[in-house]
Write an enzyme that holds these catalytic residues in place. Structure first.
Site, PDB file in Angstrom:
ATOM      1  CG  ASP A  60      -1.819   1.152   1.352  1.00 47.40           C
ATOM      2  OD1 ASP A  60      -1.633   2.132   0.610  1.00 47.40           O
ATOM      3  OD2 ASP A  60      -2.741   1.088   2.188  1.00 47.40           O
ATOM      4  CB  SER A 139      -6.024  14.043 -12.949  1.00 46.55           C
ATOM      5  OG  SER A 139      -7.278  14.318 -13.565  1.00 46.55           O
ATOM      6  CE1 TYR A 152      -8.147  11.019  -8.934  1.00 42.95           C
ATOM      7  CE2 TYR A 152      -9.034  12.595 -10.503  1.00 42.95           C
ATOM      8  CZ  TYR A 152      -8.225  11.523 -10.220  1.00 42.95           C
ATOM      9  OH  TYR A 152      -7.461  10.949 -11.228  1.00 42.95           O
TER      10      TYR A 152
HETATM   11  P1  NAP Z   1      -7.342   2.002 -11.931  1.00 42.45           P
HETATM   12  O1  NAP Z   1      -7.619   1.318 -13.213  1.00 42.45           O
HETATM   13  O2  NAP Z   1      -8.408   2.159 -10.917  1.00 42.45           O
HETATM   14  O3  NAP Z   1      -6.050   1.315 -11.275  1.00 42.45           O
HETATM   15  C1  NAP Z   1      -5.557   1.813 -10.066  1.00 42.45           C
HETATM   16  C2  NAP Z   1      -4.260   1.129  -9.741  1.00 42.45           C
HETATM   17  O4  NAP Z   1      -3.725   1.717  -8.543  1.00 42.45           O
HETATM   18  C3  NAP Z   1      -4.428  -0.352  -9.452  1.00 42.45           C
HETATM   19  O5  NAP Z   1      -3.281  -1.032  -9.917  1.00 42.45           O
HETATM   20  C4  NAP Z   1      -4.490  -0.394  -7.917  1.00 42.45           C
HETATM   21  O6  NAP Z   1      -4.036  -1.619  -7.359  1.00 42.45           O
HETATM   22  C5  NAP Z   1      -3.514   0.705  -7.579  1.00 42.45           C
HETATM   23  N1  NAP Z   1      -3.684   1.274  -6.238  1.00 42.45           N
HETATM   24  C6  NAP Z   1      -4.730   1.989  -5.757  1.00 42.45           C
HETATM   25  N2  NAP Z   1      -4.491   2.359  -4.490  1.00 42.45           N
HETATM   26  C7  NAP Z   1      -3.274   1.866  -4.163  1.00 42.45           C
HETATM   27  C8  NAP Z   1      -2.480   1.906  -3.000  1.00 42.45           C
HETATM   28  N3  NAP Z   1      -2.880   2.548  -1.893  1.00 42.45           N
HETATM   29  N4  NAP Z   1      -1.275   1.280  -3.015  1.00 42.45           N
HETATM   30  C9  NAP Z   1      -0.845   0.631  -4.128  1.00 42.45           C
HETATM   31  N5  NAP Z   1      -1.560   0.557  -5.253  1.00 42.45           N
HETATM   32  C10 NAP Z   1      -2.771   1.169  -5.276  1.00 42.45           C
HETATM   33  O7  NAP Z   1      -6.832   3.498 -12.206  1.00 42.45           O
HETATM   34  P2  NAP Z   1      -6.240   4.215 -13.517  1.00 42.45           P
HETATM   35  O8  NAP Z   1      -7.366   4.839 -14.230  1.00 42.45           O
HETATM   36  O9  NAP Z   1      -5.316   3.332 -14.221  1.00 42.45           O
HETATM   37  O10 NAP Z   1      -5.451   5.417 -12.818  1.00 42.45           O
HETATM   38  C11 NAP Z   1      -4.052   5.390 -12.610  1.00 42.45           C
HETATM   39  C12 NAP Z   1      -3.607   6.795 -12.233  1.00 42.45           C
HETATM   40  O11 NAP Z   1      -3.968   7.699 -13.269  1.00 42.45           O
HETATM   41  C13 NAP Z   1      -4.270   7.316 -10.966  1.00 42.45           C
HETATM   42  O12 NAP Z   1      -3.348   8.088 -10.233  1.00 42.45           O
HETATM   43  C14 NAP Z   1      -5.389   8.199 -11.494  1.00 42.45           C
HETATM   44  O13 NAP Z   1      -5.762   9.188 -10.581  1.00 42.45           O
HETATM   45  C15 NAP Z   1      -4.729   8.770 -12.726  1.00 42.45           C
HETATM   46  N6  NAP Z   1      -5.657   9.265 -13.743  1.00 42.45           N
HETATM   47  C16 NAP Z   1      -6.587   8.433 -14.311  1.00 42.45           C
HETATM   48  C17 NAP Z   1      -7.449   8.953 -15.280  1.00 42.45           C
HETATM   49  C18 NAP Z   1      -8.483   8.119 -15.956  1.00 42.45           C
HETATM   50  O14 NAP Z   1      -9.336   8.691 -16.664  1.00 42.45           O
HETATM   51  N7  NAP Z   1      -8.499   6.803 -15.803  1.00 42.45           N
HETATM   52  C19 NAP Z   1      -7.348  10.301 -15.654  1.00 42.45           C
HETATM   53  C20 NAP Z   1      -6.385  11.099 -15.056  1.00 42.45           C
HETATM   54  C21 NAP Z   1      -5.553  10.568 -14.111  1.00 42.45           C
HETATM   55  P3  NAP Z   1      -5.049  -2.887  -7.128  1.00 42.45           P
HETATM   56  O15 NAP Z   1      -5.408  -3.379  -8.514  1.00 42.45           O
HETATM   57  O16 NAP Z   1      -4.245  -3.885  -6.396  1.00 42.45           O
HETATM   58  O17 NAP Z   1      -6.227  -2.344  -6.405  1.00 42.45           O
END
Ligand code: NAP
Length: 244
Positions: A60, A139, A152
């Site tokens: 974590d 983001s 967020y």
């Molecule tokens: P996602 O599909 O929900 O995946 C999240 C990842 O983070 C998973 O691998 C999860 O692990 C891990 N995670 C969450 N909390 C954690 C913790 N406390 N310790 C270790 N690992 C943790 O999210 P995503 O869309 O790929 O987003 C990745 C990043 O991009 C984030 O920072 C998000 O804010 C940013 N972002 C996303 C978007 C979008 O539209 N998707 C846009 C802008 C920015 P588990 O699988 O083990 O839970």
């Protein structure tokens, strides 16, 4: 610089794509995740196709002692940490007037404290090695703010502030610190949005589509590579023009 990278939150979504892009570019990779063990194995398998060393580590990012153990493991298994990608993140949505202390703690612990403590532990290794690259995932909502995602948005704005401050502090140690600010990317994080909302977000994106995890990962791979050696403190938007 040691061609090894630690990618947090790499079991799924953008983090997985970053691990794959970096493996493709010849980086040995540590795949961090919090709970999705079999998904992390799937990322490992994708990275191994590129013939690099790949390890996974469950931690974590908000837990300081787990982060210390993870970076020590990376140093031992990969021989150093040339690149850290602070990607692990959680979202939050709801009316601001319903916000609770628990919501704040959950979002800021992972998105801000998690990024800071991973950067701190990686920076110690990079300073001793003579340099490195830290890439934080913010983001576009950290730049312009999103209605009903106040915490967020605030946490992602903090990631930008952290990036700029660390870029200044760590530059004399030959460590660059940059940030990628994705727009709407097709991952589990957006599974909460209904079809109409996704269609609306697509329409608001000048390039007319939702981004892929690979769109964001390619920008990360650029910042991790030699081509970005003289870039630091930058916020690179990967949003199809959403925020211009
Ligand atoms: P996602 O599909 O929900 O995946 C999240 C990842 O983070 C998973 O691998 C999860 O692990 C891990 N995670 C969450 N909390 C954690 C913790 N406390 N310790 C270790 N690992 C943790 O999210 P995503 O869309 O790929 O987003 C990745 C990043 O991009 C984030 O920072 C998000 O804010 C940013 N972002 C996303 C978007 C979008 O539209 N998707 C846009 C802008 C920015 P588990 O699988 O083990 O839970």
């Amino acid at each position: 610089m040691k061609k090894s990278a630690v990618i947090t939150g790499a079991s799924r979504g953008i983090g997985r794509a970053c691990a794959v892009e970096l493996a493709k570019a010849g980086f040995d990779v540590l795949i961090n995740y919090r709970s999705s063990d079999s998904a992390a194995d799937a990322t490992l398998a994708l990275c191994r196709d590129y013939g690099v060393k790949c390890v996974k580590f469950c931690a974590d990012v908000a837990d300081e002692s787990e982060v210390r153990r993870m970076l020590a493991f990376a140093e031992m298994e990969l021989g150093g940490v040339g690149v850290l990608v602070n990607n692990a993140g959680v979202s939050e949505s709801g009316l601001f007037t319903d916000m609770t202390r628990e919501d704040y703690t959950r979002v800021f612990d992972t998105n801000v404290w998690g990024s800071a403590v991973c950067a701190r532990e990686a920076a110690k290794i990079m300073i001793a090695a003579g340099g490195g690259k830290i890439i934080n995932i913010s983001s576009m909502w950290g730049i312009v703010g999103s209605s009903c995602e106040a915490l967020y948005s605030a946490s992602k704005a903090a990631v930008i502030g952290l990036t700029k401050a660390l870029a200044k502090e760590l530059a004399p140690s030959n460590i660059t610190v940059n940030c990628v600010a994705p727009g709407v990317i097709d991952t589990d994080m957006n599974a909460c949005y209904d079809k109409a909302t996704m269609a609306d977000l697509r329409e608001q994106t000048p390039l007319g589509r939702i981004g892929t995890p690979e769109d964001a990962a390619k920008a990360v791979a650029f910042l991790a590579g030699d081509g970005a050696d003289f870039i630091t403190g930058e916020v690179l938007r990967v949003d199809g023009g959403f925020v211009i």
